[in-house]
Design a protein around this motif. Structure first.
Motif, mmCIF file in Angstrom:
data_model
loop_
_atom_site.group_PDB
_atom_site.id
_atom_site.type_symbol
_atom_site.label_atom_id
_atom_site.label_comp_id
_atom_site.label_asym_id
_atom_site.label_seq_id
_atom_site.Cartn_x
_atom_site.Cartn_y
_atom_site.Cartn_z
ATOM 1 N N ALA A 169 0.868 -1.437 -0.059
ATOM 2 C CA ALA A 169 0.188 -0.080 -0.415
ATOM 3 C C ALA A 169 0.644 1.504 -0.422
ATOM 4 O O ALA A 169 0.589 2.348 -0.943
ATOM 5 N N LEU A 170 1.574 1.535 0.670
ATOM 6 C CA LEU A 170 2.363 2.294 1.124
ATOM 7 C C LEU A 170 3.018 2.566 -0.671
ATOM 8 O O LEU A 170 3.496 4.108 -1.337
ATOM 9 N N ARG A 171 3.761 1.728 -1.507
ATOM 10 C CA ARG A 171 4.248 2.078 -2.634
ATOM 11 C C ARG A 171 3.058 3.267 -3.798
ATOM 12 O O ARG A 171 3.170 3.641 -5.034
ATOM 13 N N MET A 172 1.923 3.319 -3.465
ATOM 14 C CA MET A 172 0.763 3.628 -3.656
ATOM 15 C C MET A 172 0.881 5.145 -3.614
ATOM 16 O O MET A 172 0.399 6.154 -4.611
ATOM 17 N N GLN A 173 1.594 5.707 -3.085
ATOM 18 C CA GLN A 173 1.898 7.895 -2.659
ATOM 19 C C GLN A 173 2.019 7.947 -4.214
ATOM 20 O O GLN A 173 3.114 7.917 -5.166
ATOM 21 N N GLU A 174 0.502 9.487 -4.559
ATOM 22 C CA GLU A 174 0.888 9.770 -5.325
ATOM 23 C C GLU A 174 0.457 9.047 -6.541
ATOM 24 O O GLU A 174 0.043 9.900 -7.575
ATOM 25 N N ARG A 175 -0.515 8.131 -6.692
ATOM 26 C CA ARG A 175 -1.125 6.835 -7.598
ATOM 27 C C ARG A 175 -2.502 7.527 -7.534
ATOM 28 O O ARG A 175 -3.108 7.953 -6.540
ATOM 29 N N SER A 176 -3.375 6.955 -8.696
ATOM 30 C CA SER A 176 -4.313 6.540 -9.389
ATOM 31 C C SER A 176 -4.788 5.424 -9.293
ATOM 32 O O SER A 176 -4.910 4.662 -9.972
ATOM 33 N N ILE A 177 -5.465 5.512 -8.070
ATOM 34 C CA ILE A 177 -6.342 4.130 -8.305
ATOM 35 C C ILE A 177 -8.246 3.672 -8.783
ATOM 36 O O ILE A 177 -9.072 4.906 -7.561
ATOM 37 N N THR A 178 -8.097 3.186 -8.765
ATOM 38 C CA THR A 178 -9.816 3.068 -9.349
ATOM 39 C C THR A 178 -10.544 1.509 -8.920
ATOM 40 O O THR A 178 -9.532 0.535 -9.620
ATOM 41 N N THR A 179 -12.022 1.647 -8.532
ATOM 42 C CA THR A 179 -12.014 0.126 -8.282
ATOM 43 C C THR A 179 -13.724 0.650 -9.093
ATOM 44 O O THR A 179 -13.858 1.247 -9.698
ATOM 45 N N VAL A 180 -14.022 -0.755 -8.971
ATOM 46 C CA VAL A 180 -15.290 -0.838 -9.247
ATOM 47 C C VAL A 180 -16.482 0.852 -8.824
ATOM 48 O O VAL A 180 -17.275 0.911 -9.238
ATOM 49 N N GLU A 181 -16.591 0.582 -7.614
ATOM 50 C CA GLU A 181 -17.134 1.970 -7.049
ATOM 51 C C GLU A 181 -16.781 3.296 -8.654
ATOM 52 O O GLU A 181 -17.674 4.141 -7.717
ATOM 53 N N GLY A 182 -15.713 3.369 -8.264
ATOM 54 C CA GLY A 182 -15.443 4.742 -9.115
ATOM 55 C C GLY A 182 -15.935 4.322 -11.022
ATOM 56 O O GLY A 182 -15.669 5.827 -11.433
ATOM 57 N N VAL A 183 -16.550 2.810 -11.263
ATOM 58 C CA VAL A 183 -17.140 3.196 -12.471
ATOM 59 C C VAL A 183 -17.956 2.421 -12.613
ATOM 60 O O VAL A 183 -18.401 1.451 -12.957
ATOM 61 N N ARG A 184 -19.554 3.110 -12.016
ATOM 62 C CA ARG A 184 -20.370 2.141 -11.766
ATOM 63 C C ARG A 184 -21.960 2.051 -13.232
ATOM 64 O O ARG A 184 -21.648 1.006 -13.425
ATOM 65 N N GLU A 185 -21.476 2.940 -13.735
ATOM 66 C CA GLU A 185 -22.190 3.210 -14.578
ATOM 67 C C GLU A 185 -21.172 2.066 -15.716
ATOM 68 O O GLU A 185 -22.689 1.363 -16.332
#
Lengths: 150, 258
Positions: A62-78
């Motif tokens: 998780a600590l490697r994700m500094q300044e990265r952009s994460i998308t999960t299913v919740e972010g692409v609902r439609e």
């Protein structure tokens, strides 16, 4: 340690332990679509997008994700709902545990126009296991979905 | 969850080396995909992300692949698709799904010296040279024979005209290789490497000699398989691998000499 990243378009600063995977961190923060299946990078249930690319969140510290952009299913609902209709239409959805990971991989594939033949699709999805459906229904749903968005 | 007690993201490679020298139990973190598989506790992970180059480019000395380049970048790189008979994309295409190939790095694959790696087998036959942060240049085949503790920066492959072949035997499309053979026929002659023995890939010694002595690809392949050492694991026995090896070498030789 604190880690700051963008999750589904919203900037977040979350506290993470060195041993936390990205999947652990997302689930701790109530993004429960992210499923941890095998926890060793083989099943694909934990697939999320990191800077738009599908990756296995159980195998990323998780600590490697500094300044990265994460998308999960919740972010692409439609989009996810549209693809889910095709999955249900083909009877390719049973327990649903692998679905969020499959959806994230298929939506990434829809954006990558170079993957369209059955062989290319299968190879793209090699890492997304499903113990219920037998894959044929899922493949039919994916082909129909891709045809509808192209 | 990772069995990782502490995590550091150094600002430079020299800092990373200093940390590793003062804390010998530290492990480098690259693609992190083997971490979960081995399930070994690690007291300190030193993240190399952002410090080690990524990407594929053509330079005067050859095709240079940054150690942080992912297998998917390699698979889709126009340079890799146009050079060496596409053996590089072919060598990574069967490895897991897209998400895994987006994470596994070329450097991590090399430094883990995985026996079953098709990529290593292809890189060995392409005469890969490794560029390490402290040690400088080293041939991949030498590194696989006696690994050094250093940070890999990039891999360079001399660009040569010729024909290339990659032959792999696996139980199922997405499974690891039981045995893998790569061959190159270039201005430097014919060379063959064998991986998944299950030890890491190595070049068949004196392949050209074997071809001259044997007369046919069949005889040369059998002699080559006889000269190599094979082991047994859950996927195949040593005897099975030896028999398979002769067949795969023959097919590779036929392809590169056709």
């Amino acid at each position: 340690m604190m880690v700051s990243m963008t999750v589904n378009g919203i900037p977040r600063s979350w506290d993470a332990l060195p041993g936390d995977s990205l999947a652990d961190l997302l689930r701790k923060n109530h993004l429960l679509s992210v499923k941890i299946g095998c926890n060793e990078g083989a099943c694909g249930s934990c697939t999320v997008w990191v800077d738009g690319r599908p990756m296995l969140s159980c195998s990323i510290p998780a600590l490697r994700m500094q300044e990265r952009s994460i998308t999960t299913v919740e972010g692409v609902r439609e989009e996810a709902a549209r693809f889910a209709d095709f999955l249900v239409g083909e009877g390719a959805d049973q327990c649903g545990y692998c679905s969020p990971g499959l959806v994230m991989t298929v939506l990434a594939m829809a954006r990558n126009k170079s993957v369209r033949t059955p062989r290319e699709i299968r190879r793209y999805l090699n890492g997304n296991l499903c113990r219920c459906s037998g894959y044929l229904g899922s493949l039919r749903a994916i082909k129909k979905y891709l045809a509808s968005v192209d | 969850m990772f069995l990782l007690k502490d995590y550091i993201r150094p600002h430079s490679l020299s800092e990373a080396i200093k940390i590793a020298e003062s804390r010998p139990y530290a492990r480098w973190l690259s693609g992190c995909t083997l971490f979960q598989l081995f399930r070994q506790p690690v007291a300190l992970g030193v993240d190399l992300m952002g410090l080690v180059p990524e990407g594929v480019e053509r330079r005067e000395e050859g095709l240079t692949i940054g150690a942080m380049t992912t297998l998917h970048q390699l698979e889709t790189s126009s340079l890799c698709l146009s050079l060496f008979g596409r053996v590089l994309p072919q060598a990574v295409a069967h490895l897991g799904g897209i998400a895994l190939r987006n994470q596994i790095t070329v450097g991590g694959t090399i430094c883990a010296h995985l026996g079953y790696s098709e990529l290593l087998t292809a890189l060995v036959v392409l005469d890969a040279r490794l560029n390490f942060f402290r040690r400088g240049w080293m041939y991949l085949s030498d590194y696989l024979a006696s690994p050094v503790h250093d940070i890999l920066l990039s891999v360079t492959l001399p660009v040569r005209e010729g024909t290339f072949s990659l032959q792999t035997m696996r139980g199922a499309d997405a499974d690891r290789a039981i045995l893998t053979v790569a061959a190159a026929n270039t201005e430097d002659g014919i060379s063959v490497s064998v991986g998944g023995r299950p030890a890491p890939a190595l070049l068949v010694p004196e392949m050209e000699q074997l071809l001259l002595l044997g007369g046919t690809a069949q005889a040369a392949s059998e002699a080559a398989a006889e000269a190599l050492y094979f082991g047994s694991d859950t996927r195949a026995t040593a005897v099975y691998r030896k028999n398979l090896c002769a067949v795969l070498i023959r097919r590779a030789l036929e392809e590169v000499t056709a």
